[in-house]
Design a protein around this motif. Sequence first.
Motif, mmCIF file in Angstrom:
data_model
loop_
_atom_site.group_PDB
_atom_site.id
_atom_site.type_symbol
_atom_site.label_atom_id
_atom_site.label_comp_id
_atom_site.label_asym_id
_atom_site.label_seq_id
_atom_site.Cartn_x
_atom_site.Cartn_y
_atom_site.Cartn_z
ATOM 1 N N ILE A 177 0.834 -1.194 0.000
ATOM 2 C CA ILE A 177 0.000 0.000 0.000
ATOM 3 C C ILE A 177 0.869 1.244 0.000
ATOM 4 O O ILE A 177 1.908 1.297 0.663
ATOM 5 C CB ILE A 177 -0.970 0.003 1.206
ATOM 6 C CG1 ILE A 177 -2.023 1.103 1.033
ATOM 7 C CG2 ILE A 177 -0.233 0.164 2.522
ATOM 8 C CD1 ILE A 177 -3.175 0.997 2.024
ATOM 9 N N ASP A 178 0.451 2.236 -0.804
ATOM 10 C CA ASP A 178 1.109 3.545 -0.861
ATOM 11 C C ASP A 178 -0.001 4.590 -0.892
ATOM 12 O O ASP A 178 -0.692 4.734 -1.903
ATOM 13 C CB ASP A 178 1.991 3.657 -2.099
ATOM 14 C CG ASP A 178 2.698 5.021 -2.191
ATOM 15 O OD1 ASP A 178 2.442 5.884 -1.335
ATOM 16 O OD2 ASP A 178 3.506 5.196 -3.126
ATOM 17 N N CYS A 181 0.854 8.032 -3.852
ATOM 18 C CA CYS A 181 1.701 7.302 -4.798
ATOM 19 C C CYS A 181 2.307 8.156 -5.898
ATOM 20 O O CYS A 181 3.215 7.699 -6.586
ATOM 21 C CB CYS A 181 0.923 6.146 -5.415
ATOM 22 S SG CYS A 181 -0.389 6.645 -6.553
ATOM 23 N N GLY A 184 3.644 6.663 -9.261
ATOM 24 C CA GLY A 184 3.766 5.217 -9.079
ATOM 25 C C GLY A 184 5.170 4.657 -9.028
ATOM 26 O O GLY A 184 5.362 3.467 -9.266
ATOM 27 N N ALA A 187 5.326 1.820 -6.267
ATOM 28 C CA ALA A 187 4.582 0.622 -6.658
ATOM 29 C C ALA A 187 5.311 -0.122 -7.772
ATOM 30 O O ALA A 187 5.377 -1.362 -7.775
ATOM 31 C CB ALA A 187 3.168 1.007 -7.098
ATOM 32 N N LEU A 201 -1.415 -4.529 -5.276
ATOM 33 C CA LEU A 201 -0.948 -3.148 -5.155
ATOM 34 C C LEU A 201 -2.134 -2.236 -4.880
ATOM 35 O O LEU A 201 -3.048 -2.126 -5.712
ATOM 36 C CB LEU A 201 -0.251 -2.705 -6.442
ATOM 37 C CG LEU A 201 0.988 -3.496 -6.880
ATOM 38 C CD1 LEU A 201 1.440 -3.034 -8.256
ATOM 39 C CD2 LEU A 201 2.114 -3.340 -5.874
ATOM 40 N N ALA A 203 -3.004 1.727 -3.991
ATOM 41 C CA ALA A 203 -2.380 3.051 -3.997
ATOM 42 C C ALA A 203 -3.456 4.119 -4.021
ATOM 43 O O ALA A 203 -4.593 3.881 -4.419
ATOM 44 C CB ALA A 203 -1.451 3.200 -5.198
ATOM 45 N N CYS A 204 -3.050 5.304 -3.581
ATOM 46 C CA CYS A 204 -3.975 6.423 -3.510
ATOM 47 C C CYS A 204 -3.224 7.687 -3.921
ATOM 48 O O CYS A 204 -2.049 7.856 -3.590
ATOM 49 C CB CYS A 204 -4.511 6.561 -2.088
ATOM 50 S SG CYS A 204 -5.761 7.842 -1.902
ATOM 51 N N GLU A 205 -3.906 8.566 -4.658
ATOM 52 C CA GLU A 205 -3.324 9.830 -5.075
ATOM 53 C C GLU A 205 -4.446 10.833 -5.297
ATOM 54 O O GLU A 205 -5.402 10.556 -6.008
ATOM 55 C CB GLU A 205 -2.500 9.653 -6.354
ATOM 56 C CG GLU A 205 -1.951 10.934 -6.949
ATOM 57 C CD GLU A 205 -1.153 11.758 -5.959
ATOM 58 O OE1 GLU A 205 -1.487 12.951 -5.783
ATOM 59 O OE2 GLU A 205 -0.206 11.205 -5.357
ATOM 60 N N THR A 229 -4.191 -4.607 -9.076
ATOM 61 C CA THR A 229 -3.888 -3.194 -8.849
ATOM 62 C C THR A 229 -5.167 -2.399 -8.640
ATOM 63 O O THR A 229 -6.149 -2.595 -9.357
ATOM 64 C CB THR A 229 -3.113 -2.598 -10.042
ATOM 65 O OG1 THR A 229 -1.921 -3.356 -10.249
ATOM 66 C CG2 THR A 229 -2.741 -1.153 -9.783
ATOM 67 N N ILE A 231 -6.011 1.819 -7.796
ATOM 68 C CA ILE A 231 -5.565 3.166 -7.483
ATOM 69 C C ILE A 231 -6.786 4.043 -7.266
ATOM 70 O O ILE A 231 -7.632 4.168 -8.153
ATOM 71 C CB ILE A 231 -4.685 3.747 -8.611
ATOM 72 C CG1 ILE A 231 -3.429 2.899 -8.790
ATOM 73 C CG2 ILE A 231 -4.304 5.193 -8.301
ATOM 74 C CD1 ILE A 231 -2.514 3.383 -9.882
ATOM 75 N N CYS A 252 5.864 4.941 1.529
ATOM 76 C CA CYS A 252 5.309 6.233 1.140
ATOM 77 C C CYS A 252 6.380 7.326 1.136
ATOM 78 O O CYS A 252 7.294 7.311 1.967
ATOM 79 C CB CYS A 252 4.182 6.626 2.100
ATOM 80 S SG CYS A 252 3.234 8.070 1.600
#
Length: 661
Positions: A177-178, A181, A184, A187, A201, A203-205, A229, A231, A252
């Motif tokens: 987890i990021d 991200c 990326g 990741a 994977l 991820a958050c942005e 994946t 996101i 992170c």
Amino acid sequence: MSSPDVVPVTLAEIARIAGVGRAAVSNWRRRHDSFPTRIGGTDVSPQFSLAEVEQWLRDNGKLKDVGRKELLWPRFEVLGSRNESGLAVAEAARRMRSPRARTSDPELSAQARDLVAQAARLGREEGPRETFEFLLQRWLETHVRQLSTTPPPLAALMIRIALTVRLGPKDGGLTFIDPACGTGHLAAAAVQEYDGTGLELLACERDKALAALASARLGFVAENRDIRTRIAVTDALREDPFAGTQADIAVCNPPFNERDWGYEELATDQRWTHGLPPRTEPELAWVQHLLAHLKPGGAAVVVLPPAVASRKAGRRIRGSLLRTGALRAVVSLPPGSAQPHSVSLQVWILRAAADSPTAAPPSQDALLVDATHFARPGTREPSPDWDALSSFVLTALATLDDPDKEPPEGAVRVPLLDLLDDEVDVTPGRYTASMSEPSPKELAARWGEFRSLLTDLADQTRQLSVLEVEAGTQPAMTTLGDLVKAGALTLRAGQQPPEAAAPTRGATVPLLTVADLLHDGRPGQVVSIDSTHAIAEEGDVVVAGVIRAFRAWVHQGPPMAVGPQLYVLRVDSEKLDAHFLAGCLRAPANGRQAGTHASSSSRVDIRRLQVLQLSLEKQEAYAETFRRLSAFETLLTMADGLGKGLAGDMNDRLAAGGLTT
């Protein structure tokens, strides 16, 4: 790939399109009346029409294969908006991977959609992944001041640390987890470094363009792999899209110094098990967010500014992290490891308590690692010696859970009792400085080495001082350029080194750059052997063609490639003695005379360097003296470094009251 709109390009962009240096483009402009006329910019930085430039390059046979991608990028730039150009690059990547897909993003203009179609066609012809990576890199370079990215070598190191530190089974899948991200990088590094199966994977942005680019990147790197994946486009602190999800590793590189991170609305959030982060400590909110998403025994690795380790406002939370055993290690990185490049950032390594009846109690110490000495001064900004840095950090972390192993010099286990004082300062340099002092036995050995150096130096002084060196009539001279024309030697110029993270294939050799010469004189990376590199073999003369690092020497040892502003000279042994040539070339006055101008960053035109015109028999006497003089300089440098180190160590001991009477 023409466009009805006028797309401006600079001389530097024309050079990229044609695959030549900017000076070559300037020469074309002066020599060819048919070269396109300027349409904008200034006299110093003129702009030209891309369509006219493309046509001129084609008509004159100067458009190489590299130009197809370079011709495409300026059209992305004229979209204007950072977000639209980023979304267009991401959409082009999706179309490259799915040719039948249609452009669906409503935020893209008609111009952007047409450009997406052009990029997708080019990607399918020249390689989707290569084309996307090219466009992404150009986009990042264009908007470098608005973005903060994680360099690939740092991303790889962070993933390796997390995989090394986490507890629990090493097979059966991995959840990553990021929560911030970016595009990326972390990741993608997880995909590269994890060699198991069943990788998930998450991820958050919060920036839509960055999230779209990250999704496109992961689409390529996860291709043909058992990888899932997801996101999410949101602010992970305010609206956690993965609430309740636990990961094996959480990594992170969060935004720094953001005061508006949600302090008021998140005051009662359950993630703050170590205390509500003060408004001025958003980084500690990210630290606790990562911990909240860890499985028992899971590891978190986070990049933080150095002030987080010592600021008074975060003292209570740092104390709680230490007492519970969550904060296991802190690593101080060299300046230049990531943005901001002038700051020595830190990597915090955290671990959730293992959920097992036999699990060990919280640790009674923390590992503090000072890796700041792995900085490598560059021409503009410092950059780390990534191979040595990674090896040192991973070696230090290998001692994390084994009290019988001693950390390497520069790393130290600090008992919690020493850390939990009024400041709770976890800055590694504060504790490793005192641990690196030499013992009395080591100090005595270094004094003995210094005396031996002085003896050798005195011997060289006696030999050189008796030589009769007089100013006579002006001797016959020639230039290096004339020697090349006469066939007395061959000259090859060094090439630009590849990206630090670029993989090497086949046989490799060390690569020496000007930055290496300014640092410690040793090659800092390796490159694959191919025809594009200038390779110095034993007996070749190497010349540094820049004033601030000007020197010439005979290479000894295994083959070595050289970078820009370095040159390899291979002599014809029946006409020239290599040591004689190197001695003539490295004369300081010779370098000043051949310099292009007076500044320390100026270039040396090595073809103008002068060499005595002597027969091979007479060269031998000069060569032997040049060898002695070179040995004298080497001894002086060694004595200077060792002597200053001894003086500093003695000064530290005296200031600490170590004098015995």
